[in-house]
Every structure is written in structure tokens, then in C-alpha cells.
Scaffold this active site. Sequence first.
Site, PDB file in Angstrom:
ATOM      1  N   LYS A  24       0.884  -1.166   0.000  1.00  0.00           N
ATOM      2  CA  LYS A  24       0.000   0.000   0.000  1.00  0.00           C
ATOM      3  C   LYS A  24       0.924   1.218   0.000  1.00  0.00           C
ATOM      4  O   LYS A  24       1.441   1.620   1.033  1.00  0.00           O
ATOM      5  CB  LYS A  24      -0.869  -0.006   1.260  1.00  0.00           C
ATOM      6  CG  LYS A  24      -2.238   0.637   1.107  1.00  0.00           C
ATOM      7  CD  LYS A  24      -2.258   2.053   0.573  1.00  0.00           C
ATOM      8  CE  LYS A  24      -2.117   3.098   1.652  1.00  0.00           C
ATOM      9  NZ  LYS A  24      -2.020   4.471   1.122  1.00  0.00           N
ATOM     10  N   GLU A  41       9.294   1.526  11.195  1.00  0.00           N
ATOM     11  CA  GLU A  41      10.349   2.535  11.023  1.00  0.00           C
ATOM     12  C   GLU A  41       9.653   3.884  11.099  1.00  0.00           C
ATOM     13  O   GLU A  41       8.955   4.282  10.177  1.00  0.00           O
ATOM     14  CB  GLU A  41      11.038   2.306   9.682  1.00  0.00           C
ATOM     15  CG  GLU A  41      12.424   2.883   9.644  1.00  0.00           C
ATOM     16  CD  GLU A  41      12.426   4.290   9.105  1.00  0.00           C
ATOM     17  OE1 GLU A  41      12.148   5.215   9.907  1.00  0.00           O
ATOM     18  OE2 GLU A  41      12.681   4.446   7.913  1.00  0.00           O
ATOM     19  N   CYS A  97      13.604  10.232   6.894  1.00  0.00           N
ATOM     20  CA  CYS A  97      13.507   9.787   8.290  1.00  0.00           C
ATOM     21  C   CYS A  97      14.825   9.968   9.011  1.00  0.00           C
ATOM     22  O   CYS A  97      14.862  10.246  10.205  1.00  0.00           O
ATOM     23  CB  CYS A  97      13.047   8.342   8.353  1.00  0.00           C
ATOM     24  SG  CYS A  97      13.928   7.275   7.221  1.00  0.00           S
ATOM     25  N   GLU A 139       9.795  15.611  14.918  1.00  0.00           N
ATOM     26  CA  GLU A 139      10.226  15.430  13.534  1.00  0.00           C
ATOM     27  C   GLU A 139       9.464  16.429  12.656  1.00  0.00           C
ATOM     28  O   GLU A 139       8.262  16.285  12.448  1.00  0.00           O
ATOM     29  CB  GLU A 139       9.924  13.988  13.091  1.00  0.00           C
ATOM     30  CG  GLU A 139      10.469  13.665  11.730  1.00  0.00           C
ATOM     31  CD  GLU A 139      10.286  12.203  11.354  1.00  0.00           C
ATOM     32  OE1 GLU A 139       9.157  11.681  11.461  1.00  0.00           O
ATOM     33  OE2 GLU A 139      11.274  11.577  10.939  1.00  0.00           O
TER      34      GLU A 139
HETATM   35  P1  NAP Z   1       1.515   8.411   7.686  1.00  0.00           P
HETATM   36  O1  NAP Z   1       0.096   8.788   7.756  1.00  0.00           O
HETATM   37  O2  NAP Z   1       2.104   7.637   8.798  1.00  0.00           O
HETATM   38  O3  NAP Z   1       1.692   7.600   6.302  1.00  0.00           O
HETATM   39  C1  NAP Z   1       2.568   6.517   6.080  1.00  0.00           C
HETATM   40  C2  NAP Z   1       1.851   5.403   5.331  1.00  0.00           C
HETATM   41  O4  NAP Z   1       0.801   4.860   6.149  1.00  0.00           O
HETATM   42  C3  NAP Z   1       1.149   5.856   4.046  1.00  0.00           C
HETATM   43  O5  NAP Z   1       1.187   4.823   3.092  1.00  0.00           O
HETATM   44  C4  NAP Z   1      -0.267   6.081   4.522  1.00  0.00           C
HETATM   45  O6  NAP Z   1      -1.190   6.060   3.465  1.00  0.00           O
HETATM   46  C5  NAP Z   1      -0.446   4.925   5.458  1.00  0.00           C
HETATM   47  N1  NAP Z   1      -1.513   5.091   6.452  1.00  0.00           N
HETATM   48  C6  NAP Z   1      -2.055   6.245   6.942  1.00  0.00           C
HETATM   49  N2  NAP Z   1      -3.016   5.969   7.849  1.00  0.00           N
HETATM   50  C7  NAP Z   1      -3.093   4.623   7.947  1.00  0.00           C
HETATM   51  C8  NAP Z   1      -3.882   3.726   8.732  1.00  0.00           C
HETATM   52  N3  NAP Z   1      -4.811   4.159   9.587  1.00  0.00           N
HETATM   53  N4  NAP Z   1      -3.666   2.394   8.590  1.00  0.00           N
HETATM   54  C9  NAP Z   1      -2.746   1.923   7.737  1.00  0.00           C
HETATM   55  N5  NAP Z   1      -1.978   2.724   6.961  1.00  0.00           N
HETATM   56  C10 NAP Z   1      -2.131   4.053   7.071  1.00  0.00           C
HETATM   57  O7  NAP Z   1       2.410   9.682   7.461  1.00  0.00           O
HETATM   58  P2  NAP Z   1       1.973  11.069   6.762  1.00  0.00           P
HETATM   59  O8  NAP Z   1       0.682  11.551   7.314  1.00  0.00           O
HETATM   60  O9  NAP Z   1       2.069  10.867   5.310  1.00  0.00           O
HETATM   61  O10 NAP Z   1       3.137  12.019   7.264  1.00  0.00           O
HETATM   62  C11 NAP Z   1       3.045  12.611   8.545  1.00  0.00           C
HETATM   63  C12 NAP Z   1       4.380  12.658   9.237  1.00  0.00           C
HETATM   64  O11 NAP Z   1       4.910  11.335   9.379  1.00  0.00           O
HETATM   65  C13 NAP Z   1       5.475  13.392   8.502  1.00  0.00           C
HETATM   66  O12 NAP Z   1       5.419  14.750   8.696  1.00  0.00           O
HETATM   67  C14 NAP Z   1       6.709  12.771   9.094  1.00  0.00           C
HETATM   68  O13 NAP Z   1       7.034  13.374  10.301  1.00  0.00           O
HETATM   69  C15 NAP Z   1       6.306  11.351   9.334  1.00  0.00           C
HETATM   70  N6  NAP Z   1       6.776  10.473   8.241  1.00  0.00           N
HETATM   71  C16 NAP Z   1       7.864   9.739   8.468  1.00  0.00           C
HETATM   72  C17 NAP Z   1       8.372   8.941   7.463  1.00  0.00           C
HETATM   73  C18 NAP Z   1       9.583   8.118   7.670  1.00  0.00           C
HETATM   74  O14 NAP Z   1      10.298   7.840   6.725  1.00  0.00           O
HETATM   75  N7  NAP Z   1       9.832   7.665   8.872  1.00  0.00           N
HETATM   76  C19 NAP Z   1       7.759   8.904   6.214  1.00  0.00           C
HETATM   77  C20 NAP Z   1       6.600   9.670   6.012  1.00  0.00           C
HETATM   78  C21 NAP Z   1       6.127  10.448   7.037  1.00  0.00           C
HETATM   79  P3  NAP Z   1      -1.733   7.474   2.875  1.00  0.00           P
HETATM   80  O15 NAP Z   1      -0.540   8.345   2.674  1.00  0.00           O
HETATM   81  O16 NAP Z   1      -2.380   7.077   1.617  1.00  0.00           O
HETATM   82  O17 NAP Z   1      -2.659   8.027   3.910  1.00  0.00           O
END
Ligand code: NAP
Length: 477
Positions: free
Chosen positions: A171, A246, A280, A379
Site C-alpha cells: 500500500k 520505522e 527519516c 520530527e
Molecule cells: P503516515 O500517515 O504515517 O503515512 C505513512 C503510510 O501509512 C502511508 O502509506 C499512509 O497512506 C499509510 N496510512 C495512513 N493511515 C493509515 C492507517 N490508519 N492504517 C494503515 N496505513 C495508514 O504519514 P503522513 O501523514 O504521510 O506524514 C506525517 C508525518 O509522518 C510526517 O510529517 C513525518 O514526520 C512522518 N513520516 C515519516 C516517514 C519516515 O520515513 N519515517 C515517512 C513519512 C512520514 P496514505 O498516505 O495514503 O494516507
Amino acid sequence: MTKMFINGQSVNALSGKVLDVLSPVDGQKFEEIPRGEKADVDLAVNAANKALDSAWGKTTALERGRLLMKLGEKVLEHHAELAALEARDTGKPMTTAKTDITVLARYFEFYGSAADKIHGLVLPFLDGYTVNVLREPLGVTAHIIPWNYPAQMLGRSIAPALAMGNAVVVKPAEDACLTPIRVAELARDVGFPDGAINIVTGLGEEAGAALSEHPGINFISFTGSNEVGVLIQKAAAKNVIKCVLELGGKSPHVVFGDADLDRAVPIITRGIIANTGQTCTAGSRLIVQKSIYPEIMDRLAKQFAQIKVGTPDMDLDCGPVVNIAQRDRVAYFLKEAEKSGIEMVAQGVLSPGLPKEGYYVTPTLLGNVPANHRCAQEEIFGPVLAAMSFDTEAEGIALANGTDFGLMAAVWTENGGRQQRVSKAIKAGQVYINAFGAGGGVELPFGGVKRSGHGREKGFLALEELSTTKTVINYHG
Ligand code: NAP
Ligand code: MG
């Protein structure tokens, strides 16, 4: 319309619903993807389970290795196409996108050549017994990947899973699906059987949640936010399956008075502005011994003032961030810094004439940030470096360890004893000494401690995470 990829077929969502794909360059829609939901996830998980019971489940390690090597080659053949797609979807400068595609190919090469080099054991036991420890796949593995490095994350997550003989359901983030879908098509072209690789697009709370809760999966790999990481671990617990999380970091550079600043300063700058800070392992905290604080800040300020932000095609230091939420998040933290009277030491430059609706943010160096300030603790996921200073080695270590995270760190010193002491004292999954490589090498085991998550990806350890053992105890007299 780009279709998702289930059971070897390019398909729409069963509901026919779609999501708009917006360009970070100008905020305009340029594509549509299917809005997959639970029913689509069911199809994908069933296809993966069927693959394990048919052609894919019967492949030898050698055959899987060859398929992965071929996929690596195919990715390189399509390098320009994939890099352009990745840049378009995420807003990355072209050079970054090209590197990401090279690394994607490298994951397939590394795990392709490793597939037949991980093996079980024969254990010494009682007289009359032979004991074999077999290494076996987990089954169907789910991979929920973020938008910051869609190509790299896809490779990092699925290459070891496929090498070990699992069937995968991915996904991708709704903001960055295009490259993963294209790679799945290329995998079909090189001969991966139907159902071995499935990509379901859609919203996190719909397709992502349905996948993580699915009783037909045997493992979840998740990279993303802490909040969703907790939901993933709960979902895994309900099905009593393993997950690797992660969840990002607030990675420190600890710079001592004797550090080689000619080497350190450009690497520290790059470590926070690469991918516009959406990494990250971004080196987002600078922890400097007081004796050199003025000098390093002066040098960094000069570097920050030179940083240029533009479109992917302009191929400057930074592109736009991935979406409006991310742009607003960076703006919010900069406002918090301003409200607290934190010094903005230097800022990069937005190129003139960038589209107003694009998601551009200004790279910023913050000075003397209090260690407990949100800009030093959370972060931001943008090009914002929070600097602070210390006197003694113990204080430097305490600052480095003074957040909830523990993903990566760097120690900068010419003193050999201190290199060892400090790198051992820092709580993180990776520590660099006089170097810093965000993301850091396909070969190098990677992952977090503390709230940065658990489990290991990359290197050979990923093959252990993505497999299990069966101990066969044979009495033969
Ligand atoms: P996120 O919501 O955690 O998204 C990561 C992944 O999880 C995406 O594929 C997302 O899909 C999916 N997802 C979201 N809600 C879910 C749920 N309830 N159940 C299962 N999967 C789910 O992160 P974000 O909102 O895009 O970003 C927010 C913050 O997260 C960023 O500002 C950053 O601080 C952090 N982040 C960290 C990393 C890293 O490499 N560690 C990467 C991205 C973000 P959708 O995007 O389609 O909702
Ligand atoms: Mg996008």
C-alpha cells in the site's frame, strides 16, 4: 488514469472510485489513481495467498534471485522513465530522483544475489538424532510505505521479502503511488508470476487500515508516522503477527571542538536539505561543542544562504515538499520558533517565479534552540536544522539522547577514544563517525530504537526479519 496492480493485472478499484494525483510543483491535478478499499485489499491478499500455493511458492531460491536480478536490470533500462515519474509525483529534483532509481535497482540486485546465500543450520544434538533448522518464508507480507522515497522504500521493503519467497501486498502512500505501480508492471514483464507482487492504492485509513488488519497476512512492514505506527502494531497484535516499524527520528550530529569542519559542514548541510528534509534519517539536530559553535554556525550560515529551491526540472538543492499538509507543517514549526524568539541564523532562497500554488518551503538554520523546544524534539520533516551547544562530552551525549527517537546519529571528532565512547553511548540504530549518509547503504542493517521503531531492514538482517525458522528433529537411531 494509472491503474493499480493486483494478481498480475492492471485494475481499477472495484467501486470505480478514484483519487486525484496533484503535482507538488503547482498543486494541479495531473493524474488519477484508483481509490482501493477493503474489497480490493481482499482481492490482493487472496491473490498473494494463491501465488504461494502455485507457481511462486514453488520457485527455488536461485530462481527468485534471478528474477530479482532481472528486475534490477529492467529498472536500470527504464531509469530515465522511472526517475521522471518519481520527480513528477513527489517534486524531487531530478538528480535526487535519478539516485533513488539507482538505489531501487541496487535493492533488487543486492537481494537477488543474496536469495540463495541465506540458509538453515544443522544442529549438534543427541546421539541418533539429526536436527535441521529450515529457513522458510512468512507467507503474505504487507508493506505500507510512505511518500518521501517511494521507489527506494518499495525496493527496501519488498526485495528481501521476495528473495525469501513471500508474496507481497504493497500500500503506497496516496501521494506517491506512480513509481511503485510501474515497477510492479516491470516485475510482471521479467516473469514474476501473478500474485507475487500486488499494489493496492488508496487512502491510508481505508486501504492501509484494511491491509494491516487483514487476517490473511503474516507480517507488516511499515514506515511512516508514530501515530500510524501505533495503529499498525495494534493491528499486528490482533492477528498475532510480526511487524517492523520505522517511525522516523530527530537524528543528531554531535560535533566536538577538534572536528574537521571542512569535511563536516557540507555533509551536515546536505544531511538536512536532501529531499527537502523529508527523510527519516535527516540530520535535524546540530549539537556542537561551545569552543567551535560560532565558527561552525558562521560556516553553515554561508552554506544555507546558498541553498536554492526550485522545480524538479530546475534540479536545484531542494524541490517542493510533497503535499500541502507537509508545507503547512514546516511553516507551523518555523512560526513556533519565531514565537519563542529562536534565532533564524540563515535561510535558503526560493527561485523567482515559482508557481504560487506549489508546495515550496524555505530551508532554515535555527541557532541556540533550547533542547526541550518542539523544534529540537519533534520530527519536522522539512529542511530545518536546529543547532545547540554543549561543554563536556557527557553533556553532548545527553543532548544527543535527549529525544524520544533513536534512528541515526553522527559523531564528529578526530579523537579515536572519543569516537568509540560516544558512538557506543548514543542510542540509535546507526551511528556514523566523521560521515553521515541519510538512508545509509543498501548493505547496512538499519532501523530504530526507542520511539523510532523496531525491527531491521537492509543488509542480511532484513532476510532474517522476512523469514522464519522451522526446527526439524529427526530420530533415526
Ligand atoms: P503516515 O500517515 O504515517 O503515512 C505513512 C503510510 O501509512 C502511508 O502509506 C499512509 O497512506 C499509510 N496510512 C495512513 N493511515 C493509515 C492507517 N490508519 N492504517 C494503515 N496505513 C495508514 O504519514 P503522513 O501523514 O504521510 O506524514 C506525517 C508525518 O509522518 C510526517 O510529517 C513525518 O514526520 C512522518 N513520516 C515519516 C516517514 C519516515 O520515513 N519515517 C515517512 C513519512 C512520514 P496514505 O498516505 O495514503 O494516507
Ligand atoms: Mg504525488
